[in-house]
Design a protein around this motif. Structure first.
Motif, PDB file in Angstrom:
ATOM      1  N   TYR A 148       0.847  -1.195   0.000  1.00 42.24           N
ATOM      2  CA  TYR A 148       0.000   0.000   0.000  1.00 42.24           C
ATOM      3  C   TYR A 148       0.881   1.244   0.000  1.00 42.24           C
ATOM      4  O   TYR A 148       1.891   1.313   0.707  1.00 42.24           O
ATOM      5  CB  TYR A 148      -0.913   0.025   1.223  1.00 42.24           C
TER       6      TYR A 148
ATOM      7  N   ARG B  26       1.397   5.395   0.578  1.00 42.16           N
ATOM      8  CA  ARG B  26       0.898   6.547   1.330  1.00 42.16           C
ATOM      9  C   ARG B  26       1.824   7.739   1.089  1.00 42.16           C
ATOM     10  O   ARG B  26       3.022   7.581   0.843  1.00 42.16           O
ATOM     11  CB  ARG B  26       0.843   6.238   2.838  1.00 42.16           C
TER      12      ARG B  26
ATOM     13  N   VAL C  70      -1.652  12.228   6.236  1.00 39.41           N
ATOM     14  CA  VAL C  70      -1.141  11.173   5.356  1.00 39.41           C
ATOM     15  C   VAL C  70      -2.205  10.908   4.301  1.00 39.41           C
ATOM     16  O   VAL C  70      -3.343  10.554   4.631  1.00 39.41           O
ATOM     17  CB  VAL C  70      -0.826   9.876   6.131  1.00 39.41           C
TER      18      VAL C  70
ATOM     19  N   THR D 241      -3.864   8.990   0.980  1.00 39.86           N
ATOM     20  CA  THR D 241      -3.939   7.698   0.296  1.00 39.86           C
ATOM     21  C   THR D 241      -4.063   7.954  -1.213  1.00 39.86           C
ATOM     22  O   THR D 241      -4.385   9.068  -1.634  1.00 39.86           O
ATOM     23  CB  THR D 241      -5.150   6.897   0.794  1.00 39.86           C
TER      24      THR D 241
END
Length: 695
Positions: A484, A486, A496, A498
């Protein structure tokens, strides 16, 4: 570099060890080398009954090199020959410079047997030349057959077709002869085509047109003119040129269409048909694109304000799994009729398989929100009958305004679709509501600032990666990790972001490919360290549409896999189902190329379209990752059956399924029974910035 091919090598000599030595050297260039070895004429004649790629001639019991050449010519065999230096050929072996006296595409005469490098190089080059000749022969055969089919079609065509060479007729079919009043082919042959063109200006223009075509220009292949028949009468016509062949010789094909008085009306009807959706009867995407351009131009002139509503069906995947294409079609038709009825003062079109667009004029923000709410409520309350079963659906609606000095239509459409993605974020992919795109929330200054942060993150490694284990039921292990991405921001709140928060900006600034590269490289660096401890550790990495169409991706992936140890299957790259659906042929070719370098392929958000299984069957990935809405509500019998049905159909085409979003014990309890190979979710283990191996 080794070639992926087979060499059938025939050696005529009295030294079999030498032949075996050649085979050993050639194996560095071929996957397989099949050796035929003999030293007499009778065996040679028998050997020619099967195909060979190259002949190396040294010494034979009862046959000279000249004899061998004669036999090959008598048999009509295309077999390149290499003559090794012997007493027989020594007198004519070399020229004044000491080089072989004969070097051609079918023969090298003569090489010293102990100069093995020269012999091996000659074999490879002669074989390559032979393959080229064989391919050329096949191509000529294909062209010949294509020409025959084309000539049959032309002779039986109702269109007026002729062939010309240097501006003169050499062939014409019956409709062409009848159009211009020729009684037979013999009357037309030899007649210059300019004799059929009326008016000096037309003739002058056509000569220039034909001259440009003969020079290779294909920008213009149509010429409108007034044509004249043999009896002197004229008619309006359109001429089209194309390159062709006749009896293997290059010619120019001419197709002439006569203009009729009702051509404008026919064209009008055809244009209307091209704008209409065959399933619903309302306009299609082409009609919408024409209409929004008109509305946009009027808005730019200050004549009106307008709005675009993008209406997307929410539970398409479940409907498809339960009722198939019949259920999708019934739902789409019912929604189309409802929208057309509700928005009588606007313009409704079917934009894609399961999405509609609406254009309305001169409505305030509150009126637009009220309209969207009414549409959502009305469709949500509908009961749709399909084959004695009743289904329902909801819609998500993205809204964007069209005002003076607003963005161009393509950007407006992107904003409406972006509003849909915002709905999915806010509702955890449930949909069923509307979102008005507010440009003030996406100002250019903010976009540029975010773009600068993305560039800085790429250059200075400021992105963060986290890794979530995936449990493999088949092998009872959890050393498969999804990656993933970020983006930490340097603000007071320690924000943060996404990908769904920054990828739109990344796309507009052409940064998607660079971000994908960063993720690939840095994730592989992480797994490289882990694989020193656990050689079975694998990665699942999500990439964007930019990489899906990037022809350089397989080479990059190949280098990374080799850097991490070269293990096939160590890396699985997944793409979104919608991206694959938009580039099906490109995706299939990309998947083949990636598989060839040992990379596996996954599809993310699987089941989100009406043709998910068909897409999987076409592109053949290694695994798919279920869309979120399949896992939600899985405790109900109907939803559970829909999930089992989708996974079962996917397993039938030999593709593994990953069931994600397992967040509680109830979901976990049924996850084992649906047929998925992989399980993933916070209930099993949360993502972490470090890769944690199960003890």
């Amino acid at each position: 570099m080794r070639t992926q091919s087979i060499l059938n090598l025939l050696v005529i000599d009295d030294d079999q060890l030498y032949a075996e030595r050649l085979v050993s050297l050639l194996e560095g260039y071929y996957d397989t080398v099949n050796l035929g070895f003999l030293d007499d004429k009778e065996e040679f004649l028998k050997a020619l009954r099967q195909p060979w790629d190259t002949l190396v001639f040294g010494k034979a019991y009862d046959m000279s090199f000249t004899d061998a050449v004669g036999i090959i010519q008598e048999q009509g065999v295309d077999l390149p020959m290499i003559c090794l230096l012997t007493e027989e050929v020594s007198a004519t072996a070399n020229n004044e410079q000491g080089l072989p006296s004969v070097i051609s595409g079918i023969m090298v005469k003569a090489l010293r047997a102990d100069q093995e490098m020269a012999v091996v190089m000659s074999i490879c080059l002669q074989h390559d030349n032979l393959r080229s000749r064989r391919e050329l022969k096949n191509l000529r055969h294909v062209i010949s057959e294509a020409e025959q089919r084309a000539n049959v079609l032309i002779k039986n065509s109702k269109s007026a077709v002729a062939y010309i060479d240097q501006g003169v007729h050499i062939f014409a079919n019956d409709p062409y002869l009848q159009l211009f009043g020729f009684n037979s082919m013999s009357e037309a042959i030899g007649v210059p085509i300019i004799d059929l063109i009326a008016g000096g200006d037309n003739v002058k223009g056509f000569k220039q047109f034909l001259r440009q075509f003969d020079k290779g220009s294909r920008q213009e292949v149509e010429f409108k003119f007034e044509s004249v028949r043999t009896d002197g009468s004229t008619f309006e016509a359109k001429l089209q040129l194309a390159a062709a062949t006749l009896e293997g010789e290059p010619v120019t094909q001419v197709i002439i269409q006569q203009n009729h008085n009702n051509s404008a009306e026919v064209a009008k009807r055809l244009a209307a048909a091209e704008r209409q959706d065959s399933l619903t009867g309302i306009d299609n995407r082409r009609g919408f694109e024409e209409q929004i351009e008109i509305v946009y131009q009027q808005a730019q002139q200050g004549l009106l304000t307008a709005a675009l509503l993008y209406v997307q069906l929410d539970n398409v995947g479940k409907i498809s799994s339960s009722l198939g294409l019949q259920g999708i079609d019934a739902t789409v038709k019912q929604v189309a009729y409802t929208l057309d009825e509700m928005v009588s003062d606007g313009y409704v079109s079917r934009f894609s398989d399961t999405a509609f667009t609406i254009l309305v004029e001169n409505k305030t923000t509150s009126e637009l929100e009220a309209l969207a709410e009414n549409i959502g409520s009305r469709i949500g309350d509908m009961l749709i009958e399909v084959d004695k079963r009743t289904i329902s659906t909801t819609v998500s609606i993205g809204i964007t305004k069209i005002e003076r000095n607003t963005a161009e239509p393509t950007i407006l459409l992107e904003r409406a679709i972006h509003a849909i993605s915002q709905i999915m974020i806010e509702t955890s992919n449930h949909g069923g509501t509307y979102h008005l795109y507010d440009p003030s929330e996406h100002a250019n200054s903010d976009d540029h600032a975010l773009a600068e942060s993305l560039i800085d993150a790429i250059a200075n490694n400021r992105f963060e990666l986290s890794f979530q284990p995936i449990y493999d039921i088949n092998h009872d292990r959890s050393d498969f990790f999804e990656v993933y991405l970020r983006l930490p921001l340097a603000d007071a709140d320690n924000t943060v972001l996404t990908p769904d928060q920054f990828m739109a900006v990344a796309k507009s600034h052409k940064l998607l490919e660079k971000i994908d590269r960063w993720v690939l490289i840095n994730a592989c660096k992480k797994i490289n360290d882990i694989r020193k401890v656990s050689s079975q550790a694998r990665l699942l990495i999500q990439l964007t549409s930019a990489s899906l169409i990037d022809k350089k991706l397989p080479d990059i992936v190949s280098q990374l896999i080799k850097a991490v140890g070269g293990a096939s299957g160590m890396l699985t790259i997944q793409f979104g189902e919608n991206d694959i659906s938009d580039h099906l042929t490109l995706a299939k070719n990309q998947f083949i190329a990636l598989n060839q370098v040992g990379c596996q392929i996954g599809i993310n958000n699987f089941g989100s379209s009406a043709k998910s299984v068909e897409i999987v069957s076409f592109v053949q990935p290694d695994m798919v990752r279920l869309a979120h809405n399949y896992v939600e509500g899985i405790e109900s019998a109907e939803n559970l059956e829909a999930v089992k049905s989708l996974i079962g159909r996917t397993n039938e085409v030999k593709v593994d399924v990953l069931m994600p979003y397992i967040e509680d014990a109830a979901t976990m309890s049924v996850a084992w029974s649906v047929g998925a190979r992989y399980l993933q979710g916070y209930y099993l283990e949360e993502p972490s910035t470090t890769i944690k191996l199960a003890s």
